[in-house]
Design a protein around this motif. Structure first.
Motif, short mmCIF file in Angstrom:
data_model
loop_
_atom_site.label_atom_id
_atom_site.label_comp_id
_atom_site.label_asym_id
_atom_site.label_seq_id
_atom_site.Cartn_x
_atom_site.Cartn_y
_atom_site.Cartn_z
N ASP A 135 0.83 -1.21 0.00
CA ASP A 135 0.00 0.00 0.00
C ASP A 135 0.86 1.26 0.00
OD1 ASP A 135 -2.36 -1.46 0.05
OD2 ASP A 135 -2.71 -1.16 2.21
N ARG A 136 2.09 1.16 0.53
CA ARG A 136 2.99 2.31 0.65
C ARG A 136 4.12 2.27 -0.39
NH1 ARG A 136 0.30 0.97 4.83
NH2 ARG A 136 -0.29 2.47 6.42
N ALA A 137 4.06 1.30 -1.27
CA ALA A 137 5.08 1.15 -2.32
C ALA A 137 4.41 1.21 -3.69
CB ALA A 137 5.84 -0.15 -2.13
N GLY A 138 3.51 2.19 -3.83
CA GLY A 138 2.81 2.37 -5.09
C GLY A 138 1.35 2.01 -5.03
N GLY A 139 0.87 1.59 -3.87
CA GLY A 139 -0.53 1.23 -3.70
C GLY A 139 -1.38 2.40 -3.27
N LYS A 140 -2.41 2.10 -2.49
CA LYS A 140 -3.41 3.12 -2.15
C LYS A 140 -2.87 4.28 -1.32
CE LYS A 140 -5.37 0.66 1.82
NZ LYS A 140 -6.58 -0.01 2.32
N HIS A 141 -1.72 4.11 -0.70
CA HIS A 141 -1.13 5.21 0.08
C HIS A 141 0.03 5.88 -0.65
CE1 HIS A 141 -3.66 4.51 3.49
NE2 HIS A 141 -3.22 3.28 3.64
N GLY A 142 0.13 5.66 -1.96
CA GLY A 142 1.19 6.30 -2.73
C GLY A 142 2.47 5.49 -2.68
N ASN A 143 3.60 6.17 -2.81
CA ASN A 143 4.88 5.49 -2.87
C ASN A 143 5.90 6.24 -2.02
OD1 ASN A 143 7.47 4.49 -3.69
ND2 ASN A 143 6.52 3.68 -5.54
N LYS A 144 6.37 5.59 -0.97
CA LYS A 144 7.36 6.18 -0.08
C LYS A 144 8.65 6.52 -0.85
CE LYS A 144 9.14 6.85 4.18
NZ LYS A 144 8.71 7.89 5.08
N GLY A 145 8.90 5.84 -1.97
CA GLY A 145 10.05 6.17 -2.81
C GLY A 145 9.94 7.57 -3.39
N ASP A 146 8.72 7.96 -3.77
CA ASP A 146 8.47 9.34 -4.23
C ASP A 146 8.83 10.33 -3.13
OD1 ASP A 146 7.25 8.21 -6.49
OD2 ASP A 146 5.23 8.63 -5.81
N GLU A 147 8.33 10.04 -1.93
CA GLU A 147 8.55 10.92 -0.79
C GLU A 147 10.05 11.04 -0.47
OE1 GLU A 147 7.80 10.84 3.99
OE2 GLU A 147 6.32 9.82 2.74
N ALA A 148 10.76 9.92 -0.54
CA ALA A 148 12.20 9.94 -0.25
C ALA A 148 12.95 10.81 -1.27
CB ALA A 148 12.76 8.51 -0.25
N ALA A 149 12.56 10.71 -2.54
CA ALA A 149 13.20 11.53 -3.58
C ALA A 149 12.95 13.01 -3.35
CB ALA A 149 12.70 11.10 -4.96
N ILE A 150 11.71 13.37 -3.06
CA ILE A 150 11.37 14.78 -2.81
C ILE A 150 12.11 15.27 -1.56
CG2 ILE A 150 9.52 16.34 -2.05
CD1 ILE A 150 9.53 15.87 -5.06
N THR A 151 12.22 14.44 -0.55
CA THR A 151 12.95 14.83 0.65
C THR A 151 14.41 15.13 0.32
OG1 THR A 151 11.45 13.54 2.04
CG2 THR A 151 13.60 14.12 2.99
N ALA A 152 15.02 14.27 -0.48
CA ALA A 152 16.42 14.50 -0.88
C ALA A 152 16.56 15.82 -1.61
CB ALA A 152 16.91 13.34 -1.75
N ILE A 153 15.66 16.07 -2.55
CA ILE A 153 15.71 17.32 -3.33
C ILE A 153 15.55 18.52 -2.40
CG2 ILE A 153 14.54 18.70 -5.09
CD1 ILE A 153 13.74 15.96 -6.41
N LYS A 154 14.57 18.47 -1.51
CA LYS A 154 14.35 19.59 -0.59
C LYS A 154 15.55 19.82 0.33
CE LYS A 154 9.34 19.74 -0.48
NZ LYS A 154 8.13 19.79 0.37
N MET A 155 16.18 18.75 0.78
CA MET A 155 17.33 18.90 1.67
C MET A 155 18.52 19.52 0.95
SD MET A 155 16.43 18.19 4.68
CE MET A 155 18.03 18.14 5.47
N LEU A 156 18.59 19.36 -0.36
CA LEU A 156 19.68 19.99 -1.12
C LEU A 156 19.54 21.52 -1.16
CD1 LEU A 156 20.09 17.46 -4.05
CD2 LEU A 156 21.69 17.88 -2.15
N ALA A 157 18.36 22.02 -0.87
CA ALA A 157 18.13 23.46 -0.85
C ALA A 157 18.62 24.11 0.44
CB ALA A 157 16.65 23.76 -1.06
N ILE A 158 18.94 23.32 1.43
CA ILE A 158 19.34 23.89 2.74
C ILE A 158 20.82 24.21 2.71
CG2 ILE A 158 19.60 23.39 5.20
CD1 ILE A 158 17.08 21.70 5.00
#
Length: 158
Positions: A135-158
């Motif tokens: 459910d958290r790897a592309g299922g009904k709750h989205g994909n935590k991999g997406d979230e991890a990528a966005i987190t990495a991108i956002k942290m590069l802005a700091i």
């Protein structure tokens, strides 16, 4: 808010930094491959969608989630790597093994990030069941991999 009512792939993409010249290392656990492959696919798709170049995304496999910390450390010490993303899945079992592994991985990833002063992202699922993991790897709750990528991108802005 619990992920029971939230799609993990719903996040703000305002003010993301340019990443076309950034190098990303993605460390992927081989344990629970069905889940970790889905996390990896979501992670890469998100990085590419936000401007990363495919040749700047480097994948390394490790046997299990416990080994993510050492894999991350080996990659974080490479000066050209701007961010490391760790992807794994530890499913709750009948013993305390789950607790020991999750605690060690969380601390290890945090320690690597602080030691090398660069983003090292915790993209490790800790569900109670295979169904919750999917459910958290592309299922009904989205994909935590997406979230991890966005987190990495956002942290590069700091």
């Amino acid at each position: 808010m619990s992920s029971q009512h939230k799609n993990l792939s719903d996040f703000s993409t305002e003010s993301l930094p340019a990443i076309q010249d950034k190098q990303f290392a993605v460390v992927v656990s081989e344990w629970n491959t069905e889940v970790t492959e889905a996390l990896f696919q979501g992670c890469v798709a998100t990085l590419l969608a936000h401007g990363a170049q495919a040749e700047n995304i480097h994948r390394v496999q490790v046997p299990g989630s416990f080994e993510l910390s050492l894999g991350a450390q080996k990659l974080a010490q490479i000066p050209e790597i701007d961010a490391v993303i760790c992807l794994g899945c530890v499913i709750q079992g009948e013993t305390r093994h789950f607790d020991f592994i999750c605690d060690a991985v969380a601390k290890g990833i945090t320690d690597v990030s602080l030691k090398y002063d660069k983003p090292v992202i915790f993209g490790v699922l800790t569900p109670n069941s295979q169904e919750q993991a999917m459910d958290r790897a592309g299922g009904k709750h989205g994909n935590k991999g997406d979230e991890a990528a966005i987190t990495a991108i956002k942290m590069l802005a700091i």
